[in-house]
Write an enzyme that holds these catalytic residues in place. Structure first.
Site, PDB file in Angstrom:
ATOM      1  CG  ASP A  25      -1.994   0.975   1.210  1.00 16.97           C
ATOM      2  OD1 ASP A  25      -3.070   0.376   0.836  1.00 16.97           O
ATOM      3  OD2 ASP A  25      -1.858   2.210   1.020  1.00 16.97           O
ATOM      4  CB  ILE A  26       0.899   4.281  -2.058  1.00 17.68           C
ATOM      5  CG1 ILE A  26       1.954   5.143  -2.589  1.00 17.68           C
ATOM      6  CG2 ILE A  26      -0.566   5.022  -1.739  1.00 17.68           C
ATOM      7  CD1 ILE A  26       1.484   5.681  -4.030  1.00 17.68           C
TER       8      ILE A  26
ATOM      9  N   GLY B 111     -16.096   2.441   3.668  1.00 18.14           N
ATOM     10  CA  GLY B 111     -14.740   2.966   3.654  1.00 18.14           C
ATOM     11  C   GLY B 111     -13.885   2.626   2.168  1.00 18.14           C
TER      12      GLY B 111
ATOM     13  CG  HIS C 268      -8.489  -3.233  -2.431  1.00 23.58           C
ATOM     14  ND1 HIS C 268      -9.249  -2.619  -3.085  1.00 23.58           N
ATOM     15  CD2 HIS C 268      -8.157  -2.511  -1.137  1.00 23.58           C
ATOM     16  CE1 HIS C 268      -9.619  -1.209  -2.476  1.00 23.58           C
ATOM     17  NE2 HIS C 268      -9.006  -1.574  -1.304  1.00 23.58           N
TER      18      HIS C 268
HETATM   19  P1  5GP Z   1      -9.700   1.092   0.483  1.00 23.35           P
HETATM   20  O1  5GP Z   1     -10.170   2.389   1.410  1.00 23.35           O
HETATM   21  O2  5GP Z   1     -10.320   1.397  -0.802  1.00 23.35           O
HETATM   22  O3  5GP Z   1      -9.739  -0.107   1.048  1.00 23.35           O
HETATM   23  O4  5GP Z   1      -8.145   1.315   0.248  1.00 23.35           O
HETATM   24  C1  5GP Z   1      -7.444   1.751  -0.905  1.00 23.35           C
HETATM   25  C2  5GP Z   1      -6.087   1.542  -0.691  1.00 23.35           C
HETATM   26  O5  5GP Z   1      -5.219   1.664  -1.762  1.00 23.35           O
HETATM   27  C3  5GP Z   1      -5.647   2.727   0.440  1.00 23.35           C
HETATM   28  O6  5GP Z   1      -5.001   2.184   1.531  1.00 23.35           O
HETATM   29  C4  5GP Z   1      -4.523   3.416  -0.646  1.00 23.35           C
HETATM   30  O7  5GP Z   1      -3.541   3.986   0.199  1.00 23.35           O
HETATM   31  C5  5GP Z   1      -3.963   2.426  -1.479  1.00 23.35           C
HETATM   32  N1  5GP Z   1      -3.644   3.147  -2.749  1.00 23.35           N
HETATM   33  C6  5GP Z   1      -4.322   4.125  -3.620  1.00 23.35           C
HETATM   34  N2  5GP Z   1      -3.853   4.498  -4.603  1.00 23.35           N
HETATM   35  C7  5GP Z   1      -2.624   3.672  -4.462  1.00 23.35           C
HETATM   36  C8  5GP Z   1      -1.681   3.540  -5.505  1.00 23.35           C
HETATM   37  O8  5GP Z   1      -1.697   4.196  -6.588  1.00 23.35           O
HETATM   38  N3  5GP Z   1      -0.549   2.563  -5.273  1.00 23.35           N
HETATM   39  C9  5GP Z   1      -0.771   1.891  -4.123  1.00 23.35           C
HETATM   40  N4  5GP Z   1       0.164   0.997  -3.931  1.00 23.35           N
HETATM   41  N5  5GP Z   1      -1.542   2.134  -3.269  1.00 23.35           N
HETATM   42  C10 5GP Z   1      -2.663   2.743  -3.538  1.00 23.35           C
END
Ligand code: 5GP
Ligand code: ZN
Length: 111
Positions: free
Chosen positions: A30-31, A92, A99
């Site tokens: 995760d970034i 959220g 993922h």
């Molecule tokens: P969600 O809230 O949808 O479950 O989490 C999305 C996750 O994707 C977040 O933790 C965010 O930091 C991560 N994320 C968003 N854009 C990118 C990206 O371009 N690269 C990576 N490695 N992680 C990402």
């Protein structure tokens, strides 16, 4: 899904810090990690969320869940880890490509 950021990562159009890849799934860090180890496992075939899955996704969902402990161990999480699947805006979810977050290394936390 040309506007999906995770599909662009799968296609190599956006770089990622890869943990694992095979023909069906990709795992990458995760970034914005929320713990010392924080990676995500995603299906290569676009599906927006867990709520959009059906029987046709059963095999890849099983594969992702079975990969989680193996990859977690490989990342040094010998004492366990947390898995998180955010589903929908109410759950959220920010990136609408399914993922599974695998998070660990920071000790136990309340739900
Ligand atoms: P969600 O809230 O949808 O479950 O989490 C999305 C996750 O994707 C977040 O933790 C965010 O930091 C991560 N994320 C968003 N854009 C990118 C990206 O371009 N690269 C990576 N490695 N992680 C990402
Ligand atoms: Zn996608």
């Amino acid at each position: 899904m040309s506007d999906c950021i995770f599909c662009k990562i799968i296609a190599g159009e956006i770089p990622c810090n890869k943990v694992y890849e095979d023909e069906d799934v990709l795992a990458f860090h995760d970034i914005h990690p929320v713990a010392p180890v924080h990676f995500m496992i995603i299906p290569k075939a676009h599906v927006a969320s867990l709520a959009d899955c059906d029987e046709s996704h059963a095999a890849v969902l099983g594969k992702i869940l079975l990969l989680a402990p193996r990859l977690a161990r490989e990342q040094g999480l010998d004492h366990g880890f947390r898995t998180v699947i955010n589903t929908g805006r109410g759950g959220g979810q920010e990136v609408f490509h399914l993922h599974v977050h695998v998070i660990g290394g920071a000790g136990p936390r309340p739900m």
